[in-house]
Write an enzyme that holds these catalytic residues in place. Sequence first.
Site, PDB file in Angstrom:
ATOM      1  N   GLU A 113      54.205  46.850 -15.874  1.00 24.79           N
ATOM      2  CA  GLU A 113      54.975  47.942 -16.464  1.00 24.79           C
ATOM      3  C   GLU A 113      54.862  49.229 -15.638  1.00 24.79           C
ATOM      4  O   GLU A 113      55.844  49.930 -15.406  1.00 24.79           O
ATOM      5  CB  GLU A 113      54.473  48.226 -17.889  1.00 24.79           C
ATOM      6  CG  GLU A 113      55.202  47.472 -18.950  1.00 24.79           C
ATOM      7  CD  GLU A 113      56.697  47.685 -18.862  1.00 24.79           C
ATOM      8  OE1 GLU A 113      57.146  48.836 -18.851  1.00 24.79           O
ATOM      9  OE2 GLU A 113      57.414  46.686 -18.777  1.00 24.79           O
ATOM     10  N   ASP A 119      52.678  43.957 -28.421  1.00 23.79           N
ATOM     11  CA  ASP A 119      53.298  44.364 -27.155  1.00 23.79           C
ATOM     12  C   ASP A 119      52.566  43.715 -25.961  1.00 23.79           C
ATOM     13  O   ASP A 119      52.218  44.376 -24.987  1.00 23.79           O
ATOM     14  CB  ASP A 119      53.287  45.910 -27.062  1.00 23.79           C
ATOM     15  CG  ASP A 119      53.976  46.449 -25.815  1.00 23.79           C
ATOM     16  OD1 ASP A 119      54.897  45.778 -25.306  1.00 23.79           O
ATOM     17  OD2 ASP A 119      53.571  47.535 -25.353  1.00 23.79           O
ATOM     18  N   HIS A 136      61.188  45.188 -12.177  1.00 21.87           N
ATOM     19  CA  HIS A 136      60.598  43.951 -12.723  1.00 21.87           C
ATOM     20  C   HIS A 136      61.027  42.754 -11.876  1.00 21.87           C
ATOM     21  O   HIS A 136      60.273  41.796 -11.711  1.00 21.87           O
ATOM     22  CB  HIS A 136      60.987  43.749 -14.185  1.00 21.87           C
ATOM     23  CG  HIS A 136      60.188  44.588 -15.134  1.00 21.87           C
ATOM     24  ND1 HIS A 136      58.815  44.543 -15.181  1.00 21.87           N
ATOM     25  CD2 HIS A 136      60.567  45.495 -16.068  1.00 21.87           C
ATOM     26  CE1 HIS A 136      58.382  45.393 -16.113  1.00 21.87           C
ATOM     27  NE2 HIS A 136      59.426  45.981 -16.660  1.00 21.87           N
ATOM     28  N   HIS A 160      53.086  48.340 -22.637  1.00 22.87           N
ATOM     29  CA  HIS A 160      53.820  49.612 -22.531  1.00 22.87           C
ATOM     30  C   HIS A 160      52.945  50.800 -22.931  1.00 22.87           C
ATOM     31  O   HIS A 160      53.387  51.937 -22.890  1.00 22.87           O
ATOM     32  CB  HIS A 160      55.059  49.606 -23.418  1.00 22.87           C
ATOM     33  CG  HIS A 160      56.139  48.672 -22.952  1.00 22.87           C
ATOM     34  ND1 HIS A 160      56.212  47.362 -23.370  1.00 22.87           N
ATOM     35  CD2 HIS A 160      57.162  48.857 -22.087  1.00 22.87           C
ATOM     36  CE1 HIS A 160      57.270  46.785 -22.796  1.00 22.87           C
ATOM     37  NE2 HIS A 160      57.856  47.665 -22.007  1.00 22.87           N
ATOM     38  N   TYR A 182      52.509  38.992 -17.506  1.00 25.09           N
ATOM     39  CA  TYR A 182      52.930  40.064 -18.413  1.00 25.09           C
ATOM     40  C   TYR A 182      52.059  40.108 -19.655  1.00 25.09           C
ATOM     41  O   TYR A 182      52.521  39.936 -20.778  1.00 25.09           O
ATOM     42  CB  TYR A 182      54.406  39.845 -18.771  1.00 25.09           C
ATOM     43  CG  TYR A 182      55.123  41.096 -19.195  1.00 25.09           C
ATOM     44  CD1 TYR A 182      55.209  42.192 -18.345  1.00 25.09           C
ATOM     45  CD2 TYR A 182      55.735  41.190 -20.441  1.00 25.09           C
ATOM     46  CE1 TYR A 182      55.870  43.343 -18.725  1.00 25.09           C
ATOM     47  CE2 TYR A 182      56.402  42.334 -20.838  1.00 25.09           C
ATOM     48  CZ  TYR A 182      56.459  43.404 -19.966  1.00 25.09           C
ATOM     49  OH  TYR A 182      57.123  44.552 -20.350  1.00 25.09           O
ATOM     50  N   HIS A 237      63.617  51.046 -13.166  1.00 30.16           N
ATOM     51  CA  HIS A 237      62.455  50.418 -13.824  1.00 30.16           C
ATOM     52  C   HIS A 237      62.732  48.934 -14.051  1.00 30.16           C
ATOM     53  O   HIS A 237      61.915  48.072 -13.713  1.00 30.16           O
ATOM     54  CB  HIS A 237      62.169  51.101 -15.172  1.00 30.16           C
ATOM     55  CG  HIS A 237      61.154  50.395 -16.024  1.00 30.16           C
ATOM     56  ND1 HIS A 237      59.884  50.863 -16.224  1.00 30.16           N
ATOM     57  CD2 HIS A 237      61.221  49.222 -16.719  1.00 30.16           C
ATOM     58  CE1 HIS A 237      59.211  50.024 -16.993  1.00 30.16           C
ATOM     59  NE2 HIS A 237      60.010  49.011 -17.318  1.00 30.16           N
ATOM     60  N   GLU A 238      63.884  48.651 -14.634  1.00 32.58           N
ATOM     61  CA  GLU A 238      64.204  47.260 -14.981  1.00 32.58           C
ATOM     62  C   GLU A 238      64.357  46.405 -13.725  1.00 32.58           C
ATOM     63  O   GLU A 238      63.855  45.296 -13.659  1.00 32.58           O
ATOM     64  CB  GLU A 238      65.454  47.211 -15.848  1.00 32.58           C
ATOM     65  CG  GLU A 238      65.257  47.829 -17.232  1.00 32.58           C
ATOM     66  CD  GLU A 238      64.215  47.086 -18.063  1.00 32.58           C
ATOM     67  OE1 GLU A 238      63.911  45.934 -17.761  1.00 32.58           O
ATOM     68  OE2 GLU A 238      63.688  47.685 -19.015  1.00 32.58           O
TER      69      GLU A 238
END
Length: 358
Positions: A200, A273, A180, A278, A191, A176-177
């Site tokens: 996301e 957020d 990005h 998210h 974002y 996932h990271e």
Amino acid sequence: MQPRFQQGFHPVFCTIVPPHLLDKLSQSDDPVLAGRARRTLQSDAARRTRRHMTTVARPTAAPEPDDDRSAKPDRTLYDCRHGTDLPGTKVRAEGEDPTSDASVNRAYAGLGATFELLLSAYGRRSIDGHGLPLIGSVHYDEKYNNAFFDGEQMVFGDGDGEIFLDFTVAIDVIAHELTHGLTQYTANLSYYGQSGALNESVSDVFGSLVKQHSLGQTAAQADWLIGEGLLAPGVQGVALRSMKAPGTAYDDDVLGKDPQPASMDDYVHTGDDNGGVHLNSGIPNRAFYLLATALGGSSWERAGQLWFDVLTGGELAVDADFAAFARLTVAAARNRFGDGDEVEAVLKAWSEVGVPTS
Ligand SMILES: [Zn+2]
């Protein structure tokens, strides 16, 4: 066509445990848990601010990605030894034997699995398409309840053992990271709001695909969870998020209930957020799950290919909303597979989550 990322550059500082969850933890009756969550929030906020002021190495639009299928990753792992200086002490370089530290070896394997999916399924050499070295640091800070990609490298905390375990245990979290980074080098989705939620969601999609690919799972066999195994024993929940059934990943005294919506009917309007990036990611996440399971077989082959085509195709605007993304997936399906089952399945998946495609 020139890639859209020439129009601007949006470095993302995404922590896998989102601010809304840490906020909830910081209100816990247990002063130790609350204190730790506040520390993680403060540390993340400071790093987020620093990122805004730092110039991240901007991708250059250049030659077509090198798709040499025999390419190898270039990984380097560091140990922060519970401090916060990055990257820390070098502990394992590419090709070196496993160390005695399981966190180092898991992070090394997770970075490798992400590289492997991008190369073998989509012919992309690392997240930038040009063999970018992959760097990870483990044992960041004391009992740090998070993991993140800071635009240049991956960082993993050990978790506090009470709410979260070591963040290297979940391969989809690692992927996932890193995704990005892939988004940063391609569509460069900003974002915030729906484009942020798409950013996301794309990370969750490829996070899950890396896990499915590494386990050899079909769409039907996959758990469609993000961060399975990350919640400590005693926490009422199975993961951080569920792509299959957003809003059902956890329901716990301390963490509260998973707030993700599963369709546009429950879209969350908030300024927190980054506009709920998210939270509302649950909607496109479920569309992908519905498509992948409708098509069956290996999710990275058809469904994943379409998402990859949209992300890297140069047509997706940096501020795209869900409907714009959805329309491009329909076009990608038509382009790849002609008018047939795939196009029908894509239309149906978006329709089920309430996102218009026309
Ligand atoms: Zn993220």
